[in-house]
Write a protein that holds these residues in place. Structure first.
Motif, PDB file in Angstrom:
ATOM      1  N   ASP A 237    -100.459  56.806  30.139  1.00  0.00           N
ATOM      2  CA  ASP A 237     -99.131  56.434  30.632  1.00  0.00           C
ATOM      3  C   ASP A 237     -98.124  56.209  29.505  1.00  0.00           C
ATOM      4  N   TYR A 241     -93.201  57.133  27.994  1.00  0.00           N
ATOM      5  CA  TYR A 241     -92.487  55.975  27.467  1.00  0.00           C
ATOM      6  C   TYR A 241     -92.222  56.122  25.970  1.00  0.00           C
ATOM      7  N   LEU A 270     -87.111  49.128  26.566  1.00  0.00           N
ATOM      8  CA  LEU A 270     -87.866  49.690  27.690  1.00  0.00           C
ATOM      9  C   LEU A 270     -88.848  48.678  28.257  1.00  0.00           C
ATOM     10  N   LYS A 271     -89.510  47.939  27.383  1.00  0.00           N
ATOM     11  CA  LYS A 271     -90.465  46.933  27.855  1.00  0.00           C
ATOM     12  C   LYS A 271     -89.756  45.764  28.524  1.00  0.00           C
ATOM     13  N   GLY A 274     -88.733  47.046  32.001  1.00  0.00           N
ATOM     14  CA  GLY A 274     -89.859  47.078  32.929  1.00  0.00           C
ATOM     15  C   GLY A 274     -90.287  45.691  33.359  1.00  0.00           C
ATOM     16  N   ASN A 275     -90.382  44.780  32.400  1.00  0.00           N
ATOM     17  CA  ASN A 275     -90.795  43.412  32.704  1.00  0.00           C
ATOM     18  C   ASN A 275     -89.771  42.705  33.598  1.00  0.00           C
ATOM     19  N   VAL A 278     -89.877  43.962  37.226  1.00  0.00           N
ATOM     20  CA  VAL A 278     -91.038  43.427  37.951  1.00  0.00           C
ATOM     21  C   VAL A 278     -90.787  41.979  38.371  1.00  0.00           C
ATOM     22  N   TYR A 284     -92.512  49.367  42.097  1.00  0.00           N
ATOM     23  CA  TYR A 284     -93.063  49.977  40.895  1.00  0.00           C
ATOM     24  C   TYR A 284     -92.408  51.320  40.568  1.00  0.00           C
ATOM     25  N   GLN A 287     -89.193  51.816  38.144  1.00  0.00           N
ATOM     26  CA  GLN A 287     -89.329  52.010  36.702  1.00  0.00           C
ATOM     27  C   GLN A 287     -89.371  53.494  36.341  1.00  0.00           C
ATOM     28  N   ASP A 288     -90.072  54.291  37.152  1.00  0.00           N
ATOM     29  CA  ASP A 288     -90.148  55.730  36.881  1.00  0.00           C
ATOM     30  C   ASP A 288     -88.777  56.385  37.021  1.00  0.00           C
ATOM     31  N   LEU A 291     -86.727  55.391  34.053  1.00  0.00           N
ATOM     32  CA  LEU A 291     -87.225  56.084  32.864  1.00  0.00           C
ATOM     33  C   LEU A 291     -86.690  57.509  32.800  1.00  0.00           C
TER      34      LEU A 291
END
Length: 313
Positions: A237, A241, A270-271, A274-275, A278, A284, A287-288, A291
């Motif tokens: 994965d 990223y 990016l992290k 995502g965090n 969430v 979920y 995020q895709d 991205l």
């Protein structure tokens, strides 16, 4: 002002994003969550730094995730077999180096385009990873001397953050302060001109791809140490990223060019994104979608920056 916005606008937007999540995402600013985000960033950033080095010499390495998975599997296999952690770590790093060397040889000697060569190596690495594990992850209570590489703290700082700092400084120093780094940049910017000026461009490409493999190996060892497990698809994965981090990094500090600080900060953004999503309850798949938008937007911005630079020249 326009130049400042062009150079630092994305970085400022990233800071605004962090402030937004601090204000509105539940528990985002807690010490535990911040540490977890920094740890997650370390894996992604180190792998993305490897991709950056390949891109600096104008090559692609789409094998980094599968090479990292294979390196982790080899490391875990030796740890599971009760081998000394130093041997396991060395083997994991050597796998990354060998795959990087194979990519470099294929691109510069066999004249296979890096896109094709690295996809081939990715398939080979994936096959070997499944062959070694038979599709089953290596798990267990591994030696603390090994797991401490990723889980431990030094001077009150997570070891993962220290590893990321070390890799960042070394890669930045290589590119900015050494003749080899200058030759790598020249090779990536104008291959033929660099060759005519006496630079061994093929050697620079091999070095770039070799170091990319090494970064994949480092990421693999740290992932295995952090999770106390190794699976044949554990880093799969990370590919998109890592690419997104490099491309987003090209929109800041040195617009249109792959650069070390941009990659690291983009990985953090990016992290954080995502965090934060969430924690705010986003599905979920959001995020895709985000991205994909980031990848497309980053490439469009970088292409625009390069066109403007060329026009000025």
């Amino acid at each position: 002002m326009r130049e400042i916005i062009g150079r630092y606008g994305t970085a400022l937007a990233g800071l605004v994003l962090i402030v937004f999540f601090v204000a509105f995402a539940p528990n985002f600013a807690t010490t535990m969550n911040v540490i977890n985000v920094l740890k997650d960033t370390s894996f992604l950033a180190i792998l993305a730094l490897g991709f950056t080095l390949a891109l600096i010499v104008s090559e692609l390495d789409l094998s980094i995730a599968e090479v990292a998975s294979l390196s982790a599997v080899v490391t875990g296999w030796l740890i599971q077999g009760q081998q000394h952690p130093a041997l396991a770590v060395t083997a994991g790093l050597l796998v990354g180096l060998l795959c990087g060397a194979a990519n470099g040889y294929g691109v510069t000697v066999l004249r296979v385009p890096s896109l094709i060569m690295t996809l081939g190596i990715a398939a080979i690495a994936k096959g070997f990873a499944f062959m070694i594990t038979q599709g089953v992850a290596f798990v267990g209570r591994w030696p603390t001397g090994f797991t401490g590489l990723a889980r431990g703290y030094s001077f009150g700082i997570p070891n993962l953050v220290l590893w990321l700092t070390a890799v960042t400084l070394l890669t930045y120093g290589l590119i900015k302060w050494t003749r080899t780094g200058a030759h790598m940049v020249a090779t990536g910017e104008a291959d033929e001109a660099a060759r005519l000026s006496g630079i061994a461009t093929n050697r620079m490409k091999r070095i770039g791809l070799l170091l990319t493999g090494l970064c994949a190996g480092i990421t693999a060892v740290l992932l295995a140490a952090n999770l106390s497990s190794a699976a044949p698809n554990m880093a799969g994965d990370y590919l998109l990223y890592a690419i997104a981090a490099v491309l987003l990094g090209m929109t800041m500090f040195e617009p249109g060019k792959p650069n070390i600080p941009g990659t690291v900060f983009a990985a953090l953004v990016l992290k954080v994104l995502g965090n934060g999503l969430v924690l705010m309850g986003a599905a979920y798949y959001v995020q895709d979608i985000v991205l994909g938008v980031i990848i497309i937007g980053s490439v469009a911005f970088s292409a625009s920056a390069l066109k403007k630079a060329a026009f000025k020249v």
